[in-house]
Write a protein that holds these residues in place. Structure first.
Motif, PDB file in Angstrom:
ATOM      1  N   CYS A 334       0.821  -1.213   0.000  1.00 43.65           N
ATOM      2  CA  CYS A 334       0.000   0.000   0.000  1.00 43.65           C
ATOM      3  C   CYS A 334       0.856   1.265   0.000  1.00 43.65           C
ATOM      4  O   CYS A 334       1.809   1.392   0.779  1.00 43.65           O
ATOM      5  N   VAL A 335       0.492   2.214  -0.879  1.00 46.19           N
ATOM      6  CA  VAL A 335       0.991   3.589  -0.816  1.00 46.19           C
ATOM      7  C   VAL A 335      -0.155   4.408  -0.228  1.00 46.19           C
ATOM      8  O   VAL A 335      -1.258   4.425  -0.784  1.00 46.19           O
ATOM      9  N   PHE A 336       0.111   5.065   0.898  1.00 45.11           N
ATOM     10  CA  PHE A 336      -0.974   5.695   1.644  1.00 45.11           C
ATOM     11  C   PHE A 336      -0.633   7.142   1.980  1.00 45.11           C
ATOM     12  O   PHE A 336       0.469   7.450   2.426  1.00 45.11           O
ATOM     13  N   GLY A 337      -1.604   8.016   1.753  1.00 42.91           N
ATOM     14  CA  GLY A 337      -1.501   9.412   2.169  1.00 42.91           C
ATOM     15  C   GLY A 337      -2.867   9.887   2.598  1.00 42.91           C
ATOM     16  O   GLY A 337      -3.887   9.440   2.071  1.00 42.91           O
ATOM     17  N   VAL A 338      -2.905  10.811   3.557  1.00 39.82           N
ATOM     18  CA  VAL A 338      -4.194  11.242   4.107  1.00 39.82           C
ATOM     19  C   VAL A 338      -4.130  12.725   4.450  1.00 39.82           C
ATOM     20  O   VAL A 338      -3.052  13.261   4.753  1.00 39.82           O
ATOM     21  N   VAL A 339      -5.269  13.390   4.375  1.00 39.76           N
ATOM     22  CA  VAL A 339      -5.318  14.796   4.778  1.00 39.76           C
ATOM     23  C   VAL A 339      -5.552  14.872   6.279  1.00 39.76           C
ATOM     24  O   VAL A 339      -6.083  13.949   6.903  1.00 39.76           O
ATOM     25  N   ALA A 356       0.688  -6.236   3.170  1.00 34.35           N
ATOM     26  CA  ALA A 356       2.004  -6.835   3.401  1.00 34.35           C
ATOM     27  C   ALA A 356       3.035  -5.772   3.749  1.00 34.35           C
ATOM     28  O   ALA A 356       3.971  -6.024   4.510  1.00 34.35           O
ATOM     29  N   SER A 357       2.884  -4.583   3.168  1.00 38.62           N
ATOM     30  CA  SER A 357       3.753  -3.453   3.503  1.00 38.62           C
ATOM     31  C   SER A 357       2.986  -2.168   3.240  1.00 38.62           C
ATOM     32  O   SER A 357       2.021  -2.148   2.463  1.00 38.62           O
ATOM     33  N   VAL A 358       3.424  -1.087   3.896  1.00 33.69           N
ATOM     34  CA  VAL A 358       2.792   0.224   3.725  1.00 33.69           C
ATOM     35  C   VAL A 358       3.879   1.273   3.549  1.00 33.69           C
ATOM     36  O   VAL A 358       4.843   1.318   4.322  1.00 33.69           O
ATOM     37  N   GLN A 359       3.712   2.088   2.522  1.00 31.41           N
ATOM     38  CA  GLN A 359       4.623   3.200   2.247  1.00 31.41           C
ATOM     39  C   GLN A 359       3.836   4.497   2.441  1.00 31.41           C
ATOM     40  O   GLN A 359       2.882   4.763   1.718  1.00 31.41           O
ATOM     41  N   LEU A 360       4.205   5.281   3.432  1.00 34.07           N
ATOM     42  CA  LEU A 360       3.502   6.522   3.745  1.00 34.07           C
ATOM     43  C   LEU A 360       4.087   7.681   2.944  1.00 34.07           C
ATOM     44  O   LEU A 360       5.316   7.799   2.828  1.00 34.07           O
ATOM     45  N   THR A 361       3.227   8.528   2.415  1.00 38.34           N
ATOM     46  CA  THR A 361       3.685   9.659   1.614  1.00 38.34           C
ATOM     47  C   THR A 361       2.906  10.915   1.959  1.00 38.34           C
ATOM     48  O   THR A 361       1.714  10.843   2.287  1.00 38.34           O
ATOM     49  N   PRO A 362       3.553  12.074   1.884  1.00 36.64           N
ATOM     50  CA  PRO A 362       2.795  13.327   1.988  1.00 36.64           C
ATOM     51  C   PRO A 362       2.015  13.571   0.697  1.00 36.64           C
ATOM     52  O   PRO A 362       2.302  12.976  -0.341  1.00 36.64           O
ATOM     53  N   LEU A 363       1.032  14.454   0.782  1.00 39.98           N
ATOM     54  CA  LEU A 363       0.214  14.812  -0.370  1.00 39.98           C
ATOM     55  C   LEU A 363       0.564  16.226  -0.823  1.00 39.98           C
ATOM     56  O   LEU A 363       1.062  17.041  -0.040  1.00 39.98           O
ATOM     57  N   GLU A 364       0.270  16.495  -2.075  1.00 44.90           N
ATOM     58  CA  GLU A 364       0.576  17.820  -2.621  1.00 44.90           C
ATOM     59  C   GLU A 364      -0.583  18.776  -2.368  1.00 44.90           C
ATOM     60  O   GLU A 364      -1.261  19.250  -3.270  1.00 44.90           O
ATOM     61  N   GLY A 406       2.570  -9.086  -7.524  1.00 42.46           N
ATOM     62  CA  GLY A 406       1.892  -8.489  -6.375  1.00 42.46           C
ATOM     63  C   GLY A 406       0.908  -7.409  -6.789  1.00 42.46           C
ATOM     64  O   GLY A 406       0.626  -7.194  -7.975  1.00 42.46           O
ATOM     65  N   LEU A 407       0.360  -6.715  -5.794  1.00 42.24           N
ATOM     66  CA  LEU A 407      -0.608  -5.652  -6.020  1.00 42.24           C
ATOM     67  C   LEU A 407      -0.160  -4.408  -5.272  1.00 42.24           C
ATOM     68  O   LEU A 407       0.100  -4.458  -4.066  1.00 42.24           O
ATOM     69  N   VAL A 408      -0.052  -3.291  -6.002  1.00 42.23           N
ATOM     70  CA  VAL A 408       0.240  -2.000  -5.385  1.00 42.23           C
ATOM     71  C   VAL A 408      -1.074  -1.240  -5.269  1.00 42.23           C
ATOM     72  O   VAL A 408      -1.743  -0.977  -6.274  1.00 42.23           O
ATOM     73  N   LEU A 409      -1.451  -0.888  -4.054  1.00 39.16           N
ATOM     74  CA  LEU A 409      -2.684  -0.160  -3.797  1.00 39.16           C
ATOM     75  C   LEU A 409      -2.356   1.261  -3.363  1.00 39.16           C
ATOM     76  O   LEU A 409      -1.631   1.464  -2.387  1.00 39.16           O
ATOM     77  N   CYS A 410      -2.876   2.247  -4.069  1.00 40.89           N
ATOM     78  CA  CYS A 410      -2.686   3.661  -3.724  1.00 40.89           C
ATOM     79  C   CYS A 410      -4.017   4.201  -3.230  1.00 40.89           C
ATOM     80  O   CYS A 410      -4.988   4.260  -3.997  1.00 40.89           O
ATOM     81  N   THR A 411      -4.079   4.585  -1.950  1.00 44.93           N
ATOM     82  CA  THR A 411      -5.364   4.962  -1.369  1.00 44.93           C
ATOM     83  C   THR A 411      -5.170   5.894  -0.179  1.00 44.93           C
ATOM     84  O   THR A 411      -4.049   6.202   0.204  1.00 44.93           O
ATOM     85  N   GLY A 412      -6.294   6.332   0.383  1.00 45.10           N
ATOM     86  CA  GLY A 412      -6.278   7.219   1.541  1.00 45.10           C
ATOM     87  C   GLY A 412      -6.782   8.601   1.226  1.00 45.10           C
ATOM     88  O   GLY A 412      -7.247   9.318   2.108  1.00 45.10           O
TER      89      GLY A 412
END
Length: 427
Positions: A334-339, A356-364, A406-412
């Motif tokens: 998962c690639v995850f970002g939230v306001v 299985a894993s989570v990658q946290l990212t800031p949002l623009e 695998g599956l990459v999920l971009c959400t949040g």
């Protein structure tokens, strides 16, 4: 802020308004529409509110109306990549030239918008309603931005209204109980205008029914007046007040789309009874060809990159159900970002243990919650969590970990969905 003189300057004027600004109330929009000669009264309107599913419902309804030969205006928010996505006619985004011209038209007739700027959403709503009248649409589908009672779109009269499932979101504006939130959503109800209501929690339905009684609104309620059922072969059967449809195939994926399609069909039935004709076959064709980007949307291969705009607890539950149905046994990276103003705790607790894993990212966006603010919270739910300075690094790591199978999920957040779509060049 000086008045723009060219379409290019007009688009720049819009971009300088604060996209994150929220100012509830209809006074400013009402004044602008009066100055424009009330363009919102020149076409029938389907007005859709709710917490989740309203965008997909609008897309289903608009595509079916187009299949019936109507020239359809569709106004939705937020956009994923370009603001032009918010205003569509005949399935096409408004062009920069037409957008700029519409802004100039509005400012010429309502110069107060320069001296005392409206919010980004308010001004965009007025421009959309003006543009639809100027190009001569047959019918408009309007999605509320936030709430309903004081949402800018509520300044337009309605031919039919609809409320998709109500859940917890935007509590700082709408209230802390489902009844309070549903009461705000029910603000789109107009005296005597039929309202299609998706299946709701009891307290939400009670609030909607109470408002309907006060206004004399006939309610068309899922499970009582209409319903769609998924058949063993993957098709849908719909039973409404008049229509019975069999062999329906949906273009939008996920088990939750069964409900969205049912609400859209009930809206189309109501519109047909009020002079906006749609046949059963045209409705079936529309539901089979609708597009709604950023919702269970695959944009890459080996590994599959899946985009989904789930941004509240109810949306995450729907997403998880879809993952179990569509991607059984696939490890999710998962690639995850939230306001910052979202209720992230329930989202994280539901979603992260399934990854299985989570990658946290800031949002623009200025509303972004920095990953460092919830990194420890995330690590308590799934051990393999990493914080990254930008979405490019987060996406690259998720793809590396997923490998080709695998599956990459971009959400949040829909902000994140738009960022990834832009980077992957998705049309």
């Amino acid at each position: 802020m000086s008045a723009p003189r060219t379409p290019e300057e007009a688009l720049a004027f819009l971009s300088r308004l604060n996209p994150s600004g929220i100012k509830l109330g209809l006074e400013r929009v009402g004044e602008a529409l009066q100055a424009l000669g009330h363009p919102e009264r020149r076409y029938p309107v389907l007005h859709v509110a709710g917490t989740n599913g309203k965008g997909s419902t609008c897309a289903f309804a608009a595509t079916a109306l187009q299949a019936a030969g109507h020239r359809v205006g569709l106004y939705t928010s937020p956009h994923l990549v370009r603001v032009n996505e918010r205003i569509r006619v005949g399935g096409e985004d408004i062009s920069d030239e037409d957008f700029g011209r519409a802004i100039l038209d509005v400012l010429e007739r309502y110069p107060s918008a320069v001296a005392e700027p409206m919010t980004y959403f308010e001004f965009g709503t007025v421009v959309a309603l003006w543009h639809f009248a100027r190009v001569g649409v047959d019918v408009v589908v309007l999605e509320t931005g936030l709430g309903g009672r004081l949402d800018a779109t509520s300044a337009a009269p309605s031919t039919v209204t609809a409320i998709t499932p109500v859940s917890f979101d935007h509590m700082e504006y709408l209230g802390n109980t489902l009844a309070a939130i549903a009461g705000e959503k029910a603000g789109i109800l107009k005296p005597g205008v039929p309202c299609v209501v998706a299946r709701q929690a009891p307290e939400a339905l009670e609030a909607i029914e109470a408002r309907a009684r006060v206004l004399g609104v006939p309610l068309v309620v899922e499970g009582r007046d209409f319903e769609a059922r998924l058949q063993p072969d993957g098709s849908l059967t719909y039973q409404g007040a008049v229509w019975r449809l069999e062999g329906l195939r949906l273009s939008l994926r996920g088990p939750h789309q069964v409900q969205n399609a049912a609400v859209a069909l009930a809206c189309l039935e109501s519109l047909s009874s009020r002079g906006v004709a749609v046949s059963r076959e045209e409705a079936k064709a529309g539901l089979g060809s609708a597009r709604w980007p950023g919702r269970l949307e695959e944009v890459g291969e080996r590994p599959v990159v899946l985009l989904d705009g789930a941004h509240n607890p109810a949306g995450v539950e729907v997403l998880l159900a879809s993952l179990r149905t569509l991607y059984t046994g696939r490890p999710v990276h998962c690639v995850f970002g939230v306001v910052a103003d979202k209720d992230r705790g329930p989202m994280l607790r539901a979603l992260f243990p399934a990854c299985a894993s989570v990658q946290l990212t800031p949002l623009e966006t200025s509303r972004s919650l920095p990953p460092a603010a919830y990194l420890d919270e995330a690590r308590a739910l799934v051990p393999d969590v990493t914080s990254w300075p930008d979405v490019d690094a987060a996406l690259a790591e998720a793809r590396r970990r997923a490998g080709p199978e695998g599956l990459v999920l971009c959400t949040g957040s829909l902000f994140l969905v738009g960022m990834v779509r832009a980077r992957l060049g998705t049309p």
